[in-house]
Design a protein around this motif. Structure first.
Motif, PDB file in Angstrom:
ATOM      1  N   UNK A   1       0.828  -1.214   0.000  1.00  0.00           N
ATOM      2  CA  UNK A   1       0.000   0.000   0.000  1.00  0.00           C
ATOM      3  C   UNK A   1       0.856   1.255   0.000  1.00  0.00           C
ATOM      4  N   UNK A   2       1.964   1.227   0.747  1.00  0.00           N
ATOM      5  CA  UNK A   2       2.841   2.397   0.780  1.00  0.00           C
ATOM      6  C   UNK A   2       3.532   2.609  -0.568  1.00  0.00           C
ATOM      7  N   UNK A   3       3.941   1.514  -1.208  1.00  0.00           N
ATOM      8  CA  UNK A   3       4.613   1.643  -2.508  1.00  0.00           C
ATOM      9  C   UNK A   3       3.652   2.082  -3.599  1.00  0.00           C
ATOM     10  N   UNK A   4       2.351   1.829  -3.397  1.00  0.00           N
ATOM     11  CA  UNK A   4       1.358   2.201  -4.403  1.00  0.00           C
ATOM     12  C   UNK A   4       1.324   3.713  -4.628  1.00  0.00           C
ATOM     13  N   UNK A   5       1.542   4.490  -3.563  1.00  0.00           N
ATOM     14  CA  UNK A   5       1.488   5.952  -3.682  1.00  0.00           C
ATOM     15  C   UNK A   5       2.534   6.435  -4.687  1.00  0.00           C
ATOM     16  N   UNK A   6       3.780   5.984  -4.505  1.00  0.00           N
ATOM     17  CA  UNK A   6       4.846   6.389  -5.418  1.00  0.00           C
ATOM     18  C   UNK A   6       4.690   5.810  -6.805  1.00  0.00           C
ATOM     19  N   UNK A   7       4.207   4.556  -6.872  1.00  0.00           N
ATOM     20  CA  UNK A   7       4.005   3.925  -8.178  1.00  0.00           C
ATOM     21  C   UNK A   7       2.932   4.652  -8.977  1.00  0.00           C
ATOM     22  N   UNK A   8       1.895   5.130  -8.284  1.00  0.00           N
ATOM     23  CA  UNK A   8       0.848   5.893  -8.970  1.00  0.00           C
ATOM     24  C   UNK A   8       1.396   7.191  -9.545  1.00  0.00           C
ATOM     25  N   UNK A   9       2.335   7.805  -8.821  1.00  0.00           N
ATOM     26  CA  UNK A   9       2.927   9.048  -9.318  1.00  0.00           C
ATOM     27  C   UNK A   9       3.648   8.817 -10.636  1.00  0.00           C
ATOM     28  N   UNK A  10       4.549   7.827 -10.658  1.00  0.00           N
ATOM     29  CA  UNK A  10       5.274   7.520 -11.885  1.00  0.00           C
ATOM     30  C   UNK A  10       4.328   7.013 -12.965  1.00  0.00           C
ATOM     31  N   UNK A  11       3.405   6.126 -12.575  1.00  0.00           N
ATOM     32  CA  UNK A  11       2.486   5.551 -13.547  1.00  0.00           C
ATOM     33  C   UNK A  11       1.570   6.587 -14.176  1.00  0.00           C
ATOM     34  N   UNK A  12       1.035   7.487 -13.341  1.00  0.00           N
ATOM     35  CA  UNK A  12       0.147   8.532 -13.862  1.00  0.00           C
ATOM     36  C   UNK A  12       0.905   9.501 -14.759  1.00  0.00           C
ATOM     37  N   UNK A  13       2.143   9.803 -14.381  1.00  0.00           N
ATOM     38  CA  UNK A  13       2.974  10.680 -15.220  1.00  0.00           C
ATOM     39  C   UNK A  13       3.080  10.137 -16.628  1.00  0.00           C
ATOM     40  N   UNK A  14       3.287   8.832 -16.739  1.00  0.00           N
ATOM     41  CA  UNK A  14       3.435   8.223 -18.057  1.00  0.00           C
ATOM     42  C   UNK A  14       2.087   7.908 -18.696  1.00  0.00           C
ATOM     43  N   UNK A  15       1.123   7.462 -17.885  1.00  0.00           N
ATOM     44  CA  UNK A  15      -0.172   7.051 -18.423  1.00  0.00           C
ATOM     45  C   UNK A  15      -0.903   8.210 -19.093  1.00  0.00           C
ATOM     46  N   UNK A  16      -0.764   9.398 -18.538  1.00  0.00           N
ATOM     47  CA  UNK A  16      -1.454  10.565 -19.086  1.00  0.00           C
ATOM     48  C   UNK A  16      -0.610  11.322 -20.105  1.00  0.00           C
ATOM     49  N   UNK A  17       0.555  10.780 -20.445  1.00  0.00           N
ATOM     50  CA  UNK A  17       1.392  11.440 -21.440  1.00  0.00           C
ATOM     51  C   UNK A  17       0.705  11.562 -22.803  1.00  0.00           C
ATOM     52  N   UNK A  18      -0.115  10.583 -23.247  1.00  0.00           N
ATOM     53  CA  UNK A  18      -0.858  10.812 -24.495  1.00  0.00           C
ATOM     54  C   UNK A  18      -1.770  12.030 -24.408  1.00  0.00           C
ATOM     55  N   UNK A  19      -2.396  12.240 -23.241  1.00  0.00           N
ATOM     56  CA  UNK A  19      -3.209  13.440 -23.049  1.00  0.00           C
ATOM     57  C   UNK A  19      -2.349  14.683 -23.172  1.00  0.00           C
ATOM     58  N   UNK A  20      -1.147  14.623 -22.600  1.00  0.00           N
ATOM     59  CA  UNK A  20      -0.235  15.754 -22.710  1.00  0.00           C
ATOM     60  C   UNK A  20       0.128  16.018 -24.162  1.00  0.00           C
ATOM     61  N   UNK A  21       0.374  14.933 -24.922  1.00  0.00           N
ATOM     62  CA  UNK A  21       0.679  15.096 -26.333  1.00  0.00           C
ATOM     63  C   UNK A  21      -0.457  15.719 -27.110  1.00  0.00           C
ATOM     64  N   UNK A  22      -1.685  15.324 -26.777  1.00  0.00           N
ATOM     65  CA  UNK A  22      -2.855  15.900 -27.440  1.00  0.00           C
ATOM     66  C   UNK A  22      -2.997  17.379 -27.100  1.00  0.00           C
ATOM     67  N   UNK A  23      -2.813  17.706 -25.818  1.00  0.00           N
ATOM     68  CA  UNK A  23      -2.972  19.096 -25.395  1.00  0.00           C
ATOM     69  C   UNK A  23      -1.910  20.013 -26.002  1.00  0.00           C
ATOM     70  N   UNK A  24      -0.722  19.469 -26.282  1.00  0.00           N
ATOM     71  CA  UNK A  24       0.291  20.302 -26.911  1.00  0.00           C
ATOM     72  C   UNK A  24      -0.149  20.741 -28.300  1.00  0.00           C
ATOM     73  N   UNK A  25      -0.936  19.885 -28.983  1.00  0.00           N
ATOM     74  CA  UNK A  25      -1.472  20.275 -30.276  1.00  0.00           C
ATOM     75  C   UNK A  25      -2.680  21.177 -30.165  1.00  0.00           C
ATOM     76  N   UNK A  26      -3.386  21.079 -29.039  1.00  0.00           N
ATOM     77  CA  UNK A  26      -4.626  21.839 -28.848  1.00  0.00           C
ATOM     78  C   UNK A  26      -4.379  23.179 -28.167  1.00  0.00           C
ATOM     79  N   UNK A  27      -3.577  23.161 -27.091  1.00  0.00           N
ATOM     80  CA  UNK A  27      -3.298  24.382 -26.328  1.00  0.00           C
ATOM     81  C   UNK A  27      -1.942  24.981 -26.659  1.00  0.00           C
ATOM     82  N   UNK A  28      -1.034  24.175 -27.197  1.00  0.00           N
ATOM     83  CA  UNK A  28       0.330  24.627 -27.426  1.00  0.00           C
ATOM     84  C   UNK A  28       1.261  24.123 -26.340  1.00  0.00           C
ATOM     85  N   UNK A  29       2.544  24.050 -26.653  1.00  0.00           N
ATOM     86  CA  UNK A  29       3.530  23.532 -25.705  1.00  0.00           C
ATOM     87  C   UNK A  29       3.620  24.388 -24.443  1.00  0.00           C
TER      88      UNK A  29
END
Length: 481
Positions: free
Chosen positions: A87-115
């Motif tokens: 359970x304790x390791x899940x907190x940190x794993x979620x941070x790294x995982x969410x950073x990468x998991x939402x990277x496609x959203x970040x890529x989309x927003x760079x085209x929509x909102x700009x870098x």
């Protein structure tokens, strides 16, 4: 060039071509307009510093989670919570995982909102998340959202633009520049653990989060620097109607998935990264349980130091003609996997430190080569979404790895099986990447692609100049896929 880029603010317009437009300087020649990124100058070096600080602040916090992990694990253990390690390791794993998991959203927003706007938004969200975390330090479930998911979202939105913007200002030494930028996380990973421990010991976990929130404001400020050049043109397809499908096609770039080599690379990375974050989360507890009277932060700091050296070295190598960046990344995975498997059998702290130094060098190789490989396979105009989608695919295994390792530890009370399994995944992923070498990219174009940028022959440049003059200043650049 004095022409200022103007990011499109009407990407969803039904009757517009949805391209970035700029008015050329009348005093400049067409050759100057077509020569590519400046590879220097005050603005380019400001971008370099801003990207360096963004990477450092983000991953300095993420990579130092083992300091927070020991506090949360003890807190859960004192509360008699079952599977406290997992359970304790899940907190940190979620941070790294969410950073990468939402990277496609970040890529989309760079085209929509700009870098620039995407990076500023990410820095603001990350700052807010750390501030909120300071008020819920006694509630691990709440930290899973504030520090795990919310900080990961902010980091994702800031991280992808910090890599994609480099191709707007550098081409000849793009690999070296990526290496310099990614050294930021190594530098801050050395600094952060002792600083975080000092704050926790003297002021408590809540004030540590507040100090990190103050630092993270700098990410939003760095994002203000990420102004794109008019030389990297992102062309969006026209909307034929008002349907949701047409909207998605307008925002999301599907060109990268038509590239078979990119698909193979993007799909092999999740396999390789399944156990990547396990040592970062668990190595401190492993040292505490197996060694006494030693500096339990030293191996993590050694990884950070030599990772910086590896990023600079392999980034430099990636710029050399004839060097296969994908092969270099495979070698890094083979070494990291092998050392991770050996790690639980080490009984000498000196040998453990030496292994950490080796892991750091090749960790740096993996990180520094992400940007150059994405630019090489997909071109500069598609790099942001190429990086984002690959990291998004890698997110689930990155998130699951540390909690699964913690679960096996809670059963067997040993890190042997967790570290061995964590080391196998990079070996398998690196082997799968050999399939990329069997698919050579064929091109009928006369351009030569280097670091994701197109160099036209003199005849093609003349044709491009004619096309430029006929387009009333609207430039369309097709990157080779």
């Amino acid at each position: 060039m004095d022409a200022e880029p103007k990011e499109s603010t009407d990407l969803l317009g039904a009757n517009k071509a949805n391209v970035i437009k700029f008015e050329p300087d009348p005093s400049s020649s067409h050759d100057e307009d077509l020569q590519g990124p400046p590879d220097g100058g005050f603005r380019a070096y400001s971008i370099l510093v801003g990207s360096f600080l963004t990477n450092g602040l983000l991953f300095g916090v993420i990579n130092s989670y083992s300091v927070i992990y020991t506090i949360l694990q003890k807190q859960l253990q004192d509360e008699n919570v079952p599977n406290s390690e997992s359970r304790a390791s899940l907190v940190g794993a979620l941070t790294m995982g969410t950073t990468f998991f939402l990277s496609p959203l970040s890529g989309v927003l760079t085209g929509f909102l700009g870098l620039r706007l995407t990076a500023v938004l990410g820095g603001s969200i990350a700052t807010t998340s750390l501030l909120l975390s300071s008020f819920v330090v006694d509630h691990v479930d709440a930290l899973c959202f504030t520090y795990g998911v919310m900080y990961g979202l902010g980091a994702s939105l800031a991280y992808t633009p910090s890599l994609a913007i480099l191709g707007h200002y550098f081409k000849k030494y793009l690999g070296l520049v990526n290496g310099i930028v990614t050294i930021g996380s190594s530098v801050f990973t050395v600094i952060m653990p002792p600083l975080m421990e000092f704050m926790i010991t003297n002021y408590g976990l809540h004030w540590m989060f507040r100090l990190l929130a103050v630092f993270t404001v700098g990410i939003a400020l760095c994002g203000l620097l990420f102004k794109p050049t008019p030389l990297m043109i992102i062309q969006k397809p026209l909307r034929k109607d008002n349907s949701f499908k047409s909207l998605l096609k307008t925002i999301i770039d599907v060109q990268i998935w038509k590239n078979k080599k990119y698909r193979l690379w993007a799909l092999s990375m999740p396999v390789a990264l399944f156990g990547y974050f396990v040592p970062y989360v668990h190595i401190k507890k492993f040292i505490v349980e197996n060694f006494s009277n030693v500096n339990d932060n030293l191996p993590l700091q050694c990884i950070a130091v030599t990772s910086g050296i590896g990023r600079l070295t392999f980034g430099y190598l990636a710029d050399k003609p004839g060097i296969d960046s994908i092969l270099l990344q495979q070698i890094s995975f083979y070494v990291i996997g092998t050392l991770t498997i050996i790690l639980p059998f080490v009984r000498s702290f000196s040998l453990l430190v030496a292994m950490s130094l080796g892991m750091g060098i090749f960790d740096g190789a993996f990180i520094a080569l992400i940007g150059p490989i994405a630019f090489e396979l997909c071109g500069g105009t598609h790099a942001a979404q190429a990086i984002g989608c690959m990291l998004g695919l890698a997110a689930p295994p990155l998130s699951l790895g540390p909690p699964i390792a913690g679960y096996f530890y809670s059963i067997y009370k040993s890190y042997t099986l967790p570290f061995v399994l964590a080391g196998i995944s990079p070996l398998v992923g690196a082997t799968v990447m050999f399939t990329i070498h069997f698919h050579r990219r064929s091109s009928k174009q006369t351009e030569v692609n280097k670091n994701g940028h197109t160099y036209l022959s003199p005849m093609d440049s003349e044709k491009s100049a004619v096309s430029f003059s006929r387009s009333n200043g609207n430039v369309n650049e097709q990157s080779a896929l």
